[in-house]
Structure formats: structure tokens, C-alpha cells
Design an enzyme around this catalytic site. Structure first.
Site, PDB file in Angstrom:
ATOM      1  N   ASP A 147      -6.185   2.448  11.490  1.00 41.69           N
ATOM      2  CA  ASP A 147      -4.931   3.185  11.436  1.00 41.69           C
ATOM      3  C   ASP A 147      -5.087   4.626  10.956  1.00 41.69           C
ATOM      4  OD1 ASP A 147      -3.515   1.125  12.533  1.00 41.69           O
ATOM      5  OD2 ASP A 147      -2.990   0.226  10.606  1.00 41.69           O
ATOM      6  N   SER A 182      -2.269  -8.867   4.441  1.00 42.97           N
ATOM      7  CA  SER A 182      -1.868  -7.581   4.994  1.00 42.97           C
ATOM      8  C   SER A 182      -1.298  -7.857   6.379  1.00 42.97           C
ATOM      9  CB  SER A 182      -3.092  -6.664   5.077  1.00 42.97           C
ATOM     10  OG  SER A 182      -2.746  -5.503   5.776  1.00 42.97           O
ATOM     11  N   ARG A 214       1.439   3.147  15.875  1.00 42.46           N
ATOM     12  CA  ARG A 214       1.013   4.194  14.924  1.00 42.46           C
ATOM     13  C   ARG A 214       1.265   5.613  15.420  1.00 42.46           C
ATOM     14  NH1 ARG A 214       1.719   1.108  10.768  1.00 42.46           N
ATOM     15  NH2 ARG A 214      -0.021  -0.257  10.232  1.00 42.46           N
ATOM     16  N   ASP A 250       0.811  -1.220   0.000  1.00 45.44           N
ATOM     17  CA  ASP A 250       0.000   0.000   0.000  1.00 45.44           C
ATOM     18  C   ASP A 250       0.845   1.271   0.000  1.00 45.44           C
ATOM     19  OD1 ASP A 250      -2.315  -1.441  -0.106  1.00 45.44           O
ATOM     20  OD2 ASP A 250      -2.761  -1.289   2.028  1.00 45.44           O
TER      21      ASP A 250
HETATM   22  N1  ARG Z   1      -6.721  -4.696  14.153  1.00 42.35           N
HETATM   23  C1  ARG Z   1      -5.463  -4.295  14.707  1.00 42.35           C
HETATM   24  C2  ARG Z   1      -5.505  -2.862  15.113  1.00 42.35           C
HETATM   25  O1  ARG Z   1      -6.333  -2.136  14.658  1.00 42.35           O
HETATM   26  C3  ARG Z   1      -4.290  -4.596  13.798  1.00 42.35           C
HETATM   27  C4  ARG Z   1      -4.337  -4.085  12.406  1.00 42.35           C
HETATM   28  C5  ARG Z   1      -3.064  -4.417  11.714  1.00 42.35           C
HETATM   29  N2  ARG Z   1      -3.061  -4.134  10.324  1.00 42.35           N
HETATM   30  C6  ARG Z   1      -2.775  -5.022   9.367  1.00 42.35           C
HETATM   31  N3  ARG Z   1      -2.773  -4.595   8.155  1.00 42.35           N
HETATM   32  N4  ARG Z   1      -2.541  -6.252   9.602  1.00 42.35           N
HETATM   33  O2  ARG Z   1      -4.687  -2.434  15.922  1.00 42.35           O
END
Ligand code: ARG
Length: 390
Positions: free
Chosen positions: A121, A172, A92, A12
Site C-alpha cells: 500500500d 489486519s 488505494r 494503524d
Molecule cells: N495483499 C493485498 C494487496 O496488496 C491486500 C492487502 C490488504 N491489506 C490488509 N491489511 N489486509 O492488494
């Protein structure tokens, strides 16, 4: 005009570089923040960024800062959301803060990230962007173009951007020192069983049980088996040790900020062990009332951080309470790792609110008869209720 992009080197964000250049006409500066990637992946990200023709690439090592200022706060707060030990959610805000730092240094007016419009995110990046660099323009190319993952793959192929695939599947994956998450492809059906090869940290390699002693000081881990170990090393070591026993695998449904339910697979050996050990030590040293109240504070903290509100003032207020309680969370916890489980098998602390004499069946220092008066009052209302003619 210059744009600073949070760049992981993945699909991405690589597509984002190209879109920002070609469709927005921007000079792109990429920032890769190391929150626990291995050195090869970092080098790979830098190489990829240059290959995409960025005007500048920054590689920032924030692993120690991540461990001390983010992971350690999460341990003190038992940071967990619906059973997910916050990991992506923790990293993040730090990544976003580094992007802001570079944007200020480079006098760039645009901040960019590769998050989609469906996930969490975007909230986490933008809350920090907005609170630490108000007024700058934010571009989220994947969201703005309403791009699907398949379209991103096609876009990458069309423009010669490398696409990481595993047996024809493109998951991902997000990874940092505190956890690894795998999403996408067939995992999106909660009814499918995840194939073994999506896992990297929790392959069961050790068959024999193993015991381990973890030392805590003021709510954070400081030693393993009696030897003091610095934060990043301690977490890395535990990921390896507990991971070899298959500890820390989580397959769950998760309620995202937007209200979408999502199927999530996590690997977090060190987090599983340290959070379990920390909770046990707290239950030895904190009072019953502190524990009950702290549960509510911890869950407010976790909810806030999950939601991307790292920069919300409430977090500091909650941490003032948490820090006060953690002054006494010092001691050792022994765990046994075996066959995907981590059991706490012993705990000790100089601050224990525990009296062996008081609780023992073989001791007379408390006179049992003294409790009789209390019993009379304790269930008084229930007794009166029982006497009512109904
Ligand atoms: N669901 C988790 C969060 O919002 C992890 C997301 C991780 N992203 C990924 N593309 N695997 O913190």
C-alpha cells in the site's frame, strides 16, 4: 503546519493521528474515503477521529466513482494478480487522489498514510501522492518508526486509542466493495488453517443451487435477471447472493511488490462471479487472436495496478486497446451458484463470432472436403522432419 492523513478508523491510522500530532507537531486533518464501507463504520471513523483531536475530518463518499472508474476498468481488464482479483490495489489510488484533493483545498504541505514498510500500500499511496502533488512532504509514521503490529497495539493502549480485537486476536483487515482481505496473527503461518470466524462475506448459508443471469454492455455488468441495476447496487447484491453460497473465498500465497511472499485470505463473491462471467462472454465475441493478445495486455494491466502504478502512462495506452475490444462485449451470461462454486452454464451475444451451421456435425454449408489442401500444408514441416534419416 497541516497534514492530511488517509484515515480508515482502524488501529494503524488512529495511531498515526497521535504520532503526527505529538511527535511531528502537526495539525492533523483526517480523510475517510468510502469505497464500500457500511454507514456505521463511516460514522464510527468520524467519531474516532474527532476523539483523537483532529482539526478537521472529511468523510467522502466515493463508492459510485470506485465502481464506475475503478472496478469496471478492472472487469474489462480481467484484473487479477496471481489469482487475486485486485481489490485493495484498486481502492488505494482513489483514496490517495481524494487525500491530494483535500490537501490542495486546505493548503496542507504534508500528506500522510498509515501503511507499513513491508506491504504494497505504501507504493500505491505514494505513487499517486508524488504524481498528483509533486513536492509535498510525505510522512508514513508506522514505517518511519519501524513499528510492529504489537507495538502499535501497545502504543494505542498507552494513549487510550481503542483497539479492535476478536477473541484476543487483532487481524489486519481491509475491505471495499470489490473484496475483503484478512491478514496477520496466526494466518501469517501458511501452514495454519484459517479459523472460520475470520470470514464475514462467504459463510455458506444457502444449500440449494441458484441460477442467475447477468447482462453485460461493453464489458461491464448492467443487469441481473433481466432487470437493470446501477453499478454499486449490482455489486452489493451479488456480494450478498454469491456470498450466501460461499463463493469467492481465496486462500493463497502472494508475491508482494517487495518480493516477500505473503499468505493472503480473500473474500470476493461479486468479483469471482463477474470476472468468470466476463471472461466467458469475451471468449464468445472476441477473435482467437484478440483473446491471446488481450491475455498479455490484461496481465500487464494487472501487474501495473498491483504495483501501485495507477498513474503510469502505460495504463492509459493499455486501456485504449482494452476499450476497443470491449465495444462488442455485450450479452448475457448465466451462472449457477452452489456449494462455494460458480459455474458458467450459458452465454449469448449479438456479437458472437460463432456459427452454429459452420461447426455443426449435422450441417453441410461448409464442405468438409475443402479442408484437404490445408491439411497437406498444415503439418508439412513435421512431415519433412519425420522423413529425415536420423
Ligand atoms: N495483499 C493485498 C494487496 O496488496 C491486500 C492487502 C490488504 N491489506 C490488509 N491489511 N489486509 O492488494
Amino acid at each position: 503546519m497541516k497534514a492530511v492523513l488517509a484515515y480508515s478508523g482502524g488501529l494503524d491510522t488512529s495511531v498515526c493521528v497521535h504520532i503526527l500530532q505529538e511527535e511531528y507537531g502537526l495539525d492533523v486533518i483526517t480523510v475517510t474515503v468510502n469505497v464500500g464501507l457500511d454507514k456505521n463504520e463511516l460514522r464510527e471513523a468520524a467519531r474516532k477521529a474527532r476523539g483523537l483531536g483532529v482539526v478537521k475530518h472529511y468523510s467522502i463518499d466515493a463508492t459510485t466513482e470506485f465502481a464506475r472508474e475503478y472496478i469496471f476498468r478492472a472487469i474489462r481488464a480481467n484484473g487479477s494478480y496471481e489469482g487475486y482479483p485486485l481489490s485493495t490495489a484498486l481502492a488505494r489510488p482513489l483514496i490517495a487522489a481524494k487525500v491530494v484533493e483535500i490537501a490542495k483545498k486546505e493548503r496542507a504541505q504534508v500528506l500522510a498514510h498509515g501503511a507499513t514498510g513491508k506491504g504494497n500500500d505504501q507504493f500505491r499511496f505514494e505513487a499517486v501522492f508524488r504524481s498528483q502533488a509533486p513536492g509535498r512532504r510525505i510522512i508514513a509514521p508506522i514505517r518511519e518508526k519501524n513499528m510492529t503490529r504489537r507495538e502499535a497495539v501497545a502504543y494505542a493502549r498507552k494513549h487510550g486509542i481503542p483497539v479492535p480485537v476478536k477473541k484476543g486476536r487483532s487481524y489486519s483487515i481491509d475491505e471495499n466493495l470489490w473484496g475483503r482481505s484478512i491478514e496477520g496473527e496466526e494466518l501469517e503461518d501458511p501452514g495454519t488453517v484459517p479459523p472460520e470466524d475470520i470470514f464475514a462475506w462467504t459463510r455458506l448459508r444457502r444449500k440449494k443451487p441458484q441460477e442467475l443471469e447477468i447482462g453485460f454492455r461493453k464489458g461491464v455488468p448492467v443487469s441481473l435477471g433481466g432487470r437493470s441495476v446501477p453499478p454499486v447496487k449490482l455489486i452489493t447484491e451479488l456480494n450478498r447472493t454469491a456470498g450466501a453460497h460461499g463463493v469467492g473465498r481465496i486462500d493463497m500465497m502472494e508475491d508482494r511488490i517487495l518480493g516477500l511472499k505473503a499468505r493472503e485470505n480473500y473474500e470476493c463473491p461479486a468479483a469471482a462471479v463477474l470476472l468468470a462471467a466476463h471472461r466467458q462472454l469475451e471468449s464468445l465475441v472476441l477473435s482467437r487472436r484478440e483473446l491471446r493478445f488481450k491475455e498479455a495486455v490484461d496481465s500487464a494491466w494487472s501487474e501495473l495496478v498491483y504495483s501501485g502504478l495507477w498513474t503510469e502512462p502505460l495504463r492509459y495506452a493499455l486501456e485504449a486497446f482494452i476499450d476497443r475490444t470491449q465495444e462488442r462485449v455485450t450479452g448475457t451470461v448465466r451462472v449457477r451458484l452452489h456449494n462455494r462454486s460458480c459455474e458458467v452454464i450459458a452465454r449469448a451475444s449479438p456479437y458472437a463470432l460463432y456459427s452454429r451451421e459452420a461447426v455443426s456435425f449435422d450441417d453441410k454449408s461448409l464442405d468438409q472436403r475443402e479442408v484437404e489442401g490445408m491439411l497437406r500444408y498444415h503439418s508439412l514441416q513435421a512431415e519433412l522432419f519425420g522423413r529425415l534419416k536420423r
